[in-house]
Design an enzyme around this catalytic site. Structure first.
Site, PDB file in Angstrom:
ATOM      1  CD  GLU A  70      -2.975  -1.294   2.101  1.00  0.00           C
ATOM      2  OE1 GLU A  70      -2.530  -0.670   3.263  1.00  0.00           O
ATOM      3  OE2 GLU A  70      -3.896  -1.782   2.089  1.00  0.00           O
ATOM      4  CG  ASP A  87      -7.080  -5.521   5.047  1.00  0.00           C
ATOM      5  OD1 ASP A  87      -6.922  -5.479   6.302  1.00  0.00           O
ATOM      6  OD2 ASP A  87      -7.128  -4.593   4.663  1.00  0.00           O
ATOM      7  CD  GLU A 121      -9.727  -1.052   8.240  1.00  0.00           C
ATOM      8  OE1 GLU A 121      -8.799  -1.405   8.965  1.00  0.00           O
ATOM      9  OE2 GLU A 121      -9.500  -0.640   7.038  1.00  0.00           O
TER      10      GLU A 121
END
Ligand code: GCW
Length: 679
Positions: free
Chosen positions: A269, A343, A371
């Site tokens: 990323e 993820d 998240e």
């Protein structure tokens, strides 16, 4: 009728004292150190006068040496608690090979007192994983990436001068659940954390944490030699680069003699890494490992990599990149692997690297912050998620579980560990809501002992958090145990995943198909079309199943033997595919969305029933949160179904209500200041 608990703002976490009503316990300490003084103080104020007397002494202390207590098997942090005769009287003896072991024993004793469980059952305990670590994704400006509990706890601006008493309370709370390490800055790291002023700030934190047995670690930005050192390259094979890191490590250890080491997110990323220079992850990790090795430090090198240039199934990329490096890492390197291959989704199959790199210690990485499970407001107890992964069978060696891989004893690894991405911030209640505290708690308890059941942990947490009232404990435990599955149901049932909105990840966005990188788009993951839905990871698709051991792979290659919970993770199936129970895939999908919504409603009713028993402040906050969750569960369900129906053109099964709005309405929702998403 039980008297409602006293006013409580959640600050005390699992350390609420029962001693106030009953006086202080008699505690005798043999030896002296900051750690022993803490242990004694905690027991004096935390245990009621009815408990004890308690004696704290190392096993080799002359006062108890005659008992010949064998602490060799307890490791450096384990403890032995027993009722025995010392100095002619009957006492509770807390002993260990080290002062830190005694401190852990003291906290265990307190836990038993607070949960009302039998002292005789405490016994002897050693930690199963050596490194029990929080990863703070805290930025230096105070923003916490994926944090929903306010600003970072670390006030970098006033450190090192101001040692906020909260730092001590942080250490207490962590030591009480066995955490022994903390990475204080974000893995998306800034090089400035490695400059002298910031080393001094981190050193101040280390001083506060040290007596609690907690070491500090730093996330290291791989390009720091260029950014700070003025070098032309950060190529790990360049001697000048290695020398820069060695000097940097020496500098850190001068300020923090027991500094733990580095955590690195490389070539992921947008982060820099060895691949930028054609070097491997092992080259990068080993170069850093050599810098910290003379000081006893370690490197935790993350396997969370996927490349924008790689057309391969994202779920396969980490395995493809790391497996060939097995055996190539230095002795003081652990490869830190997320629990699943994508993820931190509400449910993922265990990562295929577990079991596939026997010559490398693999550290587990879980996300404690939610998240993808509703931020701070949704009640989602993660104990069952952690447990499901730790208990999964790798199929590589007979009976081998993921926990056994992480523990590494069978392979003779000296290092082992578990990391959790923290959900801690400056909110008064630390985690942005009482029930989020349970996830921090469960993480610590499982890192110490992965054989504990998520139910047992929920019970002990509930008793310590709300008081030992059986009605509260039963009801709260029931709510907690259903909660994570409810989130799976209303966000992504039957193995669907990564369906959230872009950037902030708040709410549904299964329709998103216009992001630059293919694997950032939800449509990449669900692949729904007129005929069917799901990601074919069998031989006819990406063949990701082949990354698992043959027995596991065989099961996952066939939709009939794939657990329903993972069905669409591995298979693309027609909407009218018949499931074992006889219903079609579509009908079952809808049923699960509805079930998720219904479970949240049931959790609300359960919580309402506890109103007379729980203090006003915590009851009201959770009640408001459950109202948000009920609304948002419907939103997830309705938006998702509106979208699936726009694709499959199927009617809803009888009795299932239509979405409240049309698809265009859901697509038009925008959330500009959603938290946790650094700009
Ligand atoms: O889940 C993703 C998050 C990123 C995070 C990344 C990672 C720190 O959306 O915010 O970056 O994982 O684990 O590195």
């Amino acid at each position: 009728m039980t008297v409602p608990a006293q006013a409580d703002d959640g600050y005390r976490l699992w350390l609420r004292n029962i001693a106030a009503q009953t006086g202080t316990a008699q505690v005798e300490v043999h030896g002296d150190s900051a750690t022993l003084r803490i242990a004694a103080d905690e027991l004096r104020t935390g245990l009621g006068a009815n408990a004890g007397p308690v004696v704290l002494a190392r096993a080799n202390d002359p006062s108890i040496a005659a008992l010949r207590i064998d602490v060799a098997g307890l490791g450096t942090e384990g403890y032995d608690i027993r009722t025995t005769q010392v100095g002619g009287r009957s006492v509770i003896l807390v002993t260990a090979g080290s002062d830190i072991g005694i401190l852990h024993g003291a906290y265990a004793l307190l836990r038993h007192a607070r949960t009302g469980s039998d002292m005789a059952r405490i016994g002897v305990r050693g930690a199963r994983f050596g490194l029990r670590m929080l990863n703070h994704w805290d930025n230096l400006d105070g923003v916490v990436e994926r944090g929903y509990a306010g600003q970072s706890l670390w006030d970098w601006w006033t450190l090192p001068d101001v040692r906020d008493p909260r730092y001590v309370d942080y250490a207490r709370a962590n030591a009480a659940i066995g955490i022994n390490g903390t990475v204080v800055n974000n893995v998306n790291a800034k090089a400035i954390s490695l400059t002298a002023p910031y080393i001094a700030k981190t050193a101040a934190l280390a001083d506060v944490f040290r007596p609690y047995g907690i070491k500090v670690y730093l996330s290291a930005r791989f390009s720091a030699p260029v950014e700070l050192g003025g070098l032309k390259t950060a190529d790990p094979r360049d001697p000048a680069v290695a020398a820069w890191w060695k000097a940097k490590a020496d500098e850190i250890y001068r300020a923090i003699p027991d500094f733990g080491g580095f955590l690195v997110k490389a070539n992921s990323e947008g982060q820099p890494g060895p691949r930028d220079y054609g070097a491997s992850h092992a080259d990068g990790a080993n170069m850093l490992a050599a810098a910290v090795a003379p000081h006893g430090g370690i490197v935790m090198w993350r396997a969370f990599v996927y490349a924008d240039t790689d057309p391969e199934d994202r779920a396969k990329q980490a395995y493809t990149e790391f497996r060939p490096l097995d055996g190539k890492f230095a002795d003081n390197v652990l490869v830190q692997v997320k629990n699943g291959a994508i993820d931190f989704q509400p449910r993922e199959p265990f990562h295929p690297l577990f079991g596939a790199m026997p010559r490398t210690p693999l550290m587990m990485e879980f996300q404690i912050t939610k998240e993808y499970l509703g931020f701070a407001t949704h009640l989602a107890y993660l104990g069952p998620l952690f447990e499901e992964v730790l208990d999964a069978r790798t199929g590589v060696r007979a009976g081998e579980t993921v926990a056994a891989v992480v523990d590494g004893r069978a392979q003779g690894h000296a290092l082992s560990g578990m990391a959790g991405v923290a959900n801690i911030g400056r909110d008064r209640d630390w985690s942005g809501g009482t029930f989020n505290q349970a996830n921090w708690y469960a993480f610590g308890r499982l890192a110490w002992d992965p054989t504990l059941s998520s139910e047992a942990i929920a019970r002990e947490w509930a008793a310590q958090t709300f008081g030992n009232d059986p009605v509260i404990v039963e009801t709260v435990t029931r709510m907690m145990l259903r909660s994570r599955e409810a989130v799976v149901d209303y966000t992504g049932p039957l193995g669907l995943a990564h369906l959230m909105a872009t950037g902030h990840h708040y709410g549904p966005g299964p329709w998103v198909d216009d992001l630059q990188r293919p694997e950032w788009n939800p449509v990449y993951y669900h692949r729904a079309d007129r005929n069917g839905i799901g990601f074919d990871r069998t031989r006819t698709g990406s063949n990701a199943v082949a990354q698992y051991a043959p027995g596991v792979a065989r099961k996952l290659a066939d939709p009939k033997t794939t657990p329903l919970e993972q069905l669409l993770w591995f298979h693309h199936l027609p909407w009218d595919y018949r499931l074992p129970g006889g219903s079609t895939l579509w009908v079952e999908l809808v049923r699960r969305y509805d079930r998720g919504v219904a479970t949240v409603d049931a959790m609300r009713r359960d919580w309402a029933s506890l109103k007379p028993r729980i203090d006003e402040e915590r009851w009201t906050k959770t009640d408001s949160f459950l109202a948000i969750q009920a609304r948002e569960a419907r939103w997830w369900r309705d938006a998702s179904l509106a979208y699936w129906m726009s694709i499959n053109r199927l009617p809803l099964p009888a009795g299932s209500p239509p979405p409240e709005h049309d698809l265009a309405w859901y697509k038009a929702q925008r959330f500009p200041f959603a938290p946790g998403n650094p700009q």
